[in-house]
Design a protein around this motif. Structure first.
Motif, PDB file in Angstrom:
ATOM      1  N   UNK A  96       0.848  -1.192   0.000  1.00 56.29           N
ATOM      2  CA  UNK A  96       0.000   0.000   0.000  1.00 56.29           C
ATOM      3  C   UNK A  96       0.881   1.238   0.000  1.00 56.29           C
ATOM      4  N   UNK A  97       2.119   1.084  -0.417  1.00 54.51           N
ATOM      5  CA  UNK A  97       3.073   2.193  -0.381  1.00 54.51           C
ATOM      6  C   UNK A  97       2.586   3.351  -1.238  1.00 54.51           C
ATOM      7  N   UNK A  98       2.977   4.541  -0.809  1.00 56.36           N
ATOM      8  CA  UNK A  98       2.602   5.755  -1.542  1.00 56.36           C
ATOM      9  C   UNK A  98       3.819   6.647  -1.699  1.00 56.36           C
ATOM     10  N   UNK A 143       1.120   9.255  -5.910  1.00 57.44           N
ATOM     11  CA  UNK A 143       1.071   7.998  -6.634  1.00 57.44           C
ATOM     12  C   UNK A 143       1.043   6.872  -5.614  1.00 57.44           C
ATOM     13  N   UNK A 144       0.265   5.813  -5.884  1.00 55.55           N
ATOM     14  CA  UNK A 144       0.307   4.668  -4.977  1.00 55.55           C
ATOM     15  C   UNK A 144       0.840   3.445  -5.709  1.00 55.55           C
ATOM     16  N   UNK A 145       1.364   2.517  -4.930  1.00 62.48           N
ATOM     17  CA  UNK A 145       2.077   1.364  -5.480  1.00 62.48           C
ATOM     18  C   UNK A 145       1.221   0.491  -6.384  1.00 62.48           C
ATOM     19  N   UNK A 146      -0.074   0.477  -6.169  1.00 70.44           N
ATOM     20  CA  UNK A 146      -0.930  -0.400  -6.951  1.00 70.44           C
ATOM     21  C   UNK A 146      -1.388   0.178  -8.272  1.00 70.44           C
ATOM     22  N   UNK A 147      -1.044   1.427  -8.552  1.00 67.12           N
ATOM     23  CA  UNK A 147      -1.511   2.087  -9.771  1.00 67.12           C
ATOM     24  C   UNK A 147      -0.347   2.530 -10.637  1.00 67.12           C
TER      25      UNK A 147
END
Length: 181
Positions: A22-24, A119-123
């Protein structure tokens, strides 16, 4: 009702599974007020490089977007893309391979002030970023002005929250990279 419980349990397990990040990454870019007779907003590009300096992710590019001429008026002058090569390092490191505009990446130049990108890690563009050491690079170039580039080294994904920063001398002010695990 049974299907809903199953779906919510599966979703809960997926969100807590190992490897799900869930890193940002939050990027703050300050464009300073420059006291000159004729001020032009700078073109700005931000990207992430691997240790070998290859591009891992394009984050953003701000440039003069083409505006249609009012009806009945003569066509406007040249396209804003003509000056993108002035962002020299960005252009050499992958900018020339992009067909502008790029949805979610390119936008209009910004006024003086501080601008934040998240920005987030999943996108996109971080979704494919592998674990490792990287450099964030922010480059600015201004017509009738100068150019400046600021790098900030960081590890991805972040093990703990951290704030890293750099300060420009002319075209860029404070650039801050905030990482959240």
């Amino acid at each position: 009702m049974k299907d809903f419980r199953f779906l919510s349990m599966a979703l809960g397990l997926a969100m807590t599974a190992p490897g799900v990040s869930a890193a940002e990454l939050a990027l703050s870019i300050e464009l300073p007020r420059i006291d000159v007779a004729e001020y032009h907003r700078p073109y700005v590009a931000a990207w992430i490089e691997r240790e070998d300096r290859s591009v891992a992710a394009q984050l953003s590019v701000w440039y003069q977007l083409d505006r249609p001429a009012p009806s009945g008026a003569a066509p406007r002058g040249e396209s804003g893309t003509k000056w993108l090569p002035d962002l020299r390092q960005w252009w050499r490191r992958g900018g020339r391979d992009l067909a502008m505009p790029v949805d979610g990446l390119s936008s209009a130049t910004r006024p003086v002030g501080t601008h934040v990108l998240r920005f987030d890690a999943g996108s996109r563009p971080l979704a494919g970023l592998e674990d490792g050491r990287y450099r964030l690079v922010v480059e600015a170039a201004r017509e009738e002005g100068g150019r400046e580039q600021l790098p900030i080294a960081f590890d991805w994904p972040p093990a703990a929250g951290q704030t890293l920063d750099a300060r420009g001398r002319s075209e860029l002010g404070a650039v801050q990279l905030q990482l959240t695990p």
